[in-house]
Design a protein around this motif. Structure first.
Motif, mmCIF file in Angstrom:
data_model
loop_
_atom_site.group_PDB
_atom_site.id
_atom_site.type_symbol
_atom_site.label_atom_id
_atom_site.label_comp_id
_atom_site.label_asym_id
_atom_site.label_seq_id
_atom_site.Cartn_x
_atom_site.Cartn_y
_atom_site.Cartn_z
ATOM 1 N N ARG A 249 47.256 83.478 59.914
ATOM 2 C CA ARG A 249 47.342 82.052 59.627
ATOM 3 C C ARG A 249 48.212 81.836 58.393
ATOM 4 N NH1 ARG A 249 41.944 79.735 58.377
ATOM 5 N NH2 ARG A 249 42.640 77.781 59.306
ATOM 6 N N PRO A 250 48.734 80.619 58.197
ATOM 7 C CA PRO A 250 49.474 80.343 56.968
ATOM 8 C C PRO A 250 48.647 80.679 55.735
ATOM 9 C CG PRO A 250 49.721 78.530 58.512
ATOM 10 C CD PRO A 250 48.685 79.446 59.093
ATOM 11 N N LEU A 251 49.305 81.200 54.717
ATOM 12 C CA LEU A 251 48.630 81.516 53.458
ATOM 13 C C LEU A 251 48.965 80.417 52.453
ATOM 14 C CD1 LEU A 251 46.966 83.349 51.645
ATOM 15 C CD2 LEU A 251 49.047 84.674 51.183
ATOM 16 N N ILE A 252 47.943 79.748 51.953
ATOM 17 C CA ILE A 252 48.108 78.615 51.046
ATOM 18 C C ILE A 252 47.522 78.973 49.688
ATOM 19 C CG2 ILE A 252 47.587 76.181 50.654
ATOM 20 C CD1 ILE A 252 47.256 75.905 53.709
ATOM 21 N N LEU B 69 56.486 73.510 40.319
ATOM 22 C CA LEU B 69 57.780 74.001 39.861
ATOM 23 C C LEU B 69 57.834 75.529 39.878
ATOM 24 C CD1 LEU B 69 58.364 71.535 36.893
ATOM 25 C CD2 LEU B 69 59.645 71.602 39.047
ATOM 26 N N GLU B 70 56.737 76.159 39.480
ATOM 27 C CA GLU B 70 56.688 77.624 39.496
ATOM 28 C C GLU B 70 56.774 78.141 40.921
ATOM 29 O OE1 GLU B 70 57.018 81.180 37.912
ATOM 30 O OE2 GLU B 70 56.689 79.432 36.622
ATOM 31 N N GLY B 71 56.043 77.501 41.836
ATOM 32 C CA GLY B 71 56.150 77.883 43.235
ATOM 33 C C GLY B 71 57.561 77.699 43.752
ATOM 34 N N VAL C 128 58.921 79.084 47.321
ATOM 35 C CA VAL C 128 57.811 78.735 48.193
ATOM 36 C C VAL C 128 57.724 77.213 48.251
ATOM 37 C CG1 VAL C 128 55.335 78.922 48.613
ATOM 38 C CG2 VAL C 128 56.554 80.811 47.506
ATOM 39 N N PRO C 129 57.648 76.601 49.421
ATOM 40 C CA PRO C 129 57.459 75.145 49.482
ATOM 41 C C PRO C 129 56.238 74.735 48.654
ATOM 42 C CG PRO C 129 57.905 76.020 51.667
ATOM 43 C CD PRO C 129 57.710 77.210 50.765
ATOM 44 N N SER C 130 56.418 73.747 47.788
ATOM 45 C CA SER C 130 55.375 73.426 46.810
ATOM 46 C C SER C 130 55.214 71.923 46.654
ATOM 47 C CB SER C 130 55.715 74.049 45.450
ATOM 48 O OG SER C 130 55.865 75.446 45.551
ATOM 49 N N ILE C 131 53.943 71.494 46.522
ATOM 50 C CA ILE C 131 53.616 70.083 46.355
ATOM 51 C C ILE C 131 52.562 69.929 45.266
ATOM 52 C CG2 ILE C 131 52.846 67.966 47.486
ATOM 53 C CD1 ILE C 131 53.445 69.203 50.167
ATOM 54 N N ALA C 132 52.755 68.951 44.380
ATOM 55 C CA ALA C 132 51.753 68.590 43.375
ATOM 56 C C ALA C 132 51.164 67.235 43.732
ATOM 57 C CB ALA C 132 52.387 68.537 41.985
ATOM 58 N N PHE C 133 49.829 67.173 43.841
ATOM 59 C CA PHE C 133 49.126 65.929 44.158
ATOM 60 C C PHE C 133 48.362 65.433 42.937
ATOM 61 C CE2 PHE C 133 49.453 67.927 48.372
ATOM 62 C CZ PHE C 133 49.947 66.871 49.122
ATOM 63 N N ARG D 71 50.523 88.680 50.221
ATOM 64 C CA ARG D 71 51.888 88.470 50.691
ATOM 65 C C ARG D 71 52.389 87.142 50.137
ATOM 66 N NH1 ARG D 71 51.670 84.734 54.958
ATOM 67 N NH2 ARG D 71 49.600 84.546 55.975
ATOM 68 N N LYS D 72 53.654 86.887 50.316
ATOM 69 C CA LYS D 72 54.228 85.641 49.828
ATOM 70 C C LYS D 72 53.576 84.458 50.539
ATOM 71 C CE LYS D 72 58.711 83.401 49.020
ATOM 72 N NZ LYS D 72 60.179 83.544 49.175
ATOM 73 N N PRO D 73 53.061 83.487 49.791
ATOM 74 C CA PRO D 73 52.408 82.341 50.428
ATOM 75 C C PRO D 73 53.398 81.505 51.239
ATOM 76 C CG PRO D 73 51.869 82.478 48.096
ATOM 77 C CD PRO D 73 52.993 83.421 48.332
ATOM 78 N N ASP D 74 52.854 80.798 52.195
ATOM 79 C CA ASP D 74 53.646 79.839 52.958
ATOM 80 C C ASP D 74 53.735 78.500 52.238
ATOM 81 O OD1 ASP D 74 54.060 81.269 55.714
ATOM 82 O OD2 ASP D 74 51.955 81.584 55.200
ATOM 83 N N LEU D 75 52.829 78.287 51.298
ATOM 84 C CA LEU D 75 52.767 76.996 50.631
ATOM 85 C C LEU D 75 52.020 77.135 49.309
ATOM 86 C CD1 LEU D 75 53.245 73.870 50.903
ATOM 87 C CD2 LEU D 75 50.988 73.750 51.968
ATOM 88 N N VAL D 76 52.516 76.449 48.274
ATOM 89 C CA VAL D 76 51.799 76.287 47.003
ATOM 90 C C VAL D 76 51.412 74.824 46.872
ATOM 91 C CG1 VAL D 76 52.056 76.231 44.486
ATOM 92 C CG2 VAL D 76 52.837 78.230 45.774
ATOM 93 N N VAL D 77 50.137 74.575 46.577
ATOM 94 C CA VAL D 77 49.644 73.207 46.439
ATOM 95 C C VAL D 77 48.906 73.081 45.108
ATOM 96 C CG1 VAL D 77 48.405 71.329 47.540
ATOM 97 C CG2 VAL D 77 49.298 73.186 48.934
ATOM 98 N N SER D 78 49.194 72.008 44.388
ATOM 99 C CA SER D 78 48.604 71.783 43.071
ATOM 100 C C SER D 78 47.799 70.490 43.057
ATOM 101 C CB SER D 78 49.715 71.698 42.024
ATOM 102 O OG SER D 78 49.190 71.425 40.746
ATOM 103 N N GLY D 79 46.645 70.504 42.357
ATOM 104 C CA GLY D 79 45.849 69.290 42.217
ATOM 105 C C GLY D 79 44.468 69.435 42.837
#
Length: 254
Positions: A4-7, A118-120, A125-130, A89-97
């Protein structure tokens, strides 16, 4: 870990914060989740790291599809440590918040929440801050679920351009008017320090102040969208070069 995707999730309010618990809950159906977050609040640390301090990490819990760590460093420390040491492994997504408090406009530069995205982004790595305008410890972030899921789906299915991440800010309201794609608003803080008398003598200063946008009627800005009931979605980029000024500056130094 499964196929599965690694988040990878982090925040700057601390691993026990309500916002990160809600975000983790939302991410679990979408993939395997690893949380690496500070052991306490680290708001407004920006992209700061800890070159003069040792870092310590502790696994708080582990179950199928979810592992939670706490770290004594900054949000950026947490991401660096996670990506270099903790993830399989390298994540598929970085999510913050989800951050308790907004990070609109130039405030993104101070934000520990934004530093995670920003670090992601630096690590490709595709990254989103909420972030949310709701600041209470027990804030109800359920009103953001639709927008969070939609943006996460886009990130996982389409990715983002190299060097680009998202800054997402939801207003403090019971129901939003939807999402608006925005530019970063500009403005500045005024009366930032309150001077007070210390009980042992002398003065001390407490950060305070108020933020004022340069143009509060700029409907393209994230500040306007946020203040008018929309979820402001701002794509930010690592490359801070002022391309519009390159040619003029080149001529000036000749």
């Amino acid at each position: 870990m499964s196929n599965r995707p690694l988040i990878l999730i982090s925040n700057d309010d601390g691993v026990q914060a309500q916002g990160i618990a809600v975000l983790t809950q939302l991410m679990r159906p979408l993939g395997d989740v690893i949380v690496v977050a500070p052991d306490g609040p680290r708001s407004s640390t920006g992209c700061g790291i800890s070159p003069l301090s040792t870092l310590h990490v502790k696994c708080l819990s582990q179950e199928q599809g979810l592992t939670v760590y706490q770290c004594n460093g900054t949000p950026s420390d947490c991401l660096k440590l996670a990506l270099d040491v903790l993830v399989p492994r390298k994540p598929d997504l970085v999510v913050s918040g989800i951050n308790h408090g907004d990070n609109c406009a130039v405030n993104a530069h101070y934000s520990g929440t934004m530093s995670i995205a920003l670090e992601g982004c630096i690590k490709q790595v595709p990254s989103i801050a909420f972030s949310s305008g709701k600041t209470a410890k027990d804030a109800d972030f359920s009103y953001m679920k639709r927008e969070v899921r939609k943006l996460i789906k886009i990130a996982l299915e389409q990715g983002f351009p190299l060097g680009v991440c998202l800054n997402v800010n939801a207003p403090d309201t019971e129901e939003t008017k939807g999402m608006r794609i925005c530019k970063m608003g500009l403005g500045e803080w005024h009366e930032e320090w309150q001077e007070r008398d210390h009980p042992w003598g002398g003065k001390y200063y407490w950060i305070a102040g108020y933020y004022a946008p340069y143009d509060k009627n700029d409907e393209e800005s994230d500040t306007w969208a946020y203040e008018n009931g929309y979820v402001a979605v701002t794509p930010l980029q690592l490359d801070m070069t002022a391309y519009s000024f390159l040619e003029q500056l080149e001529k000036s130094i000749q």
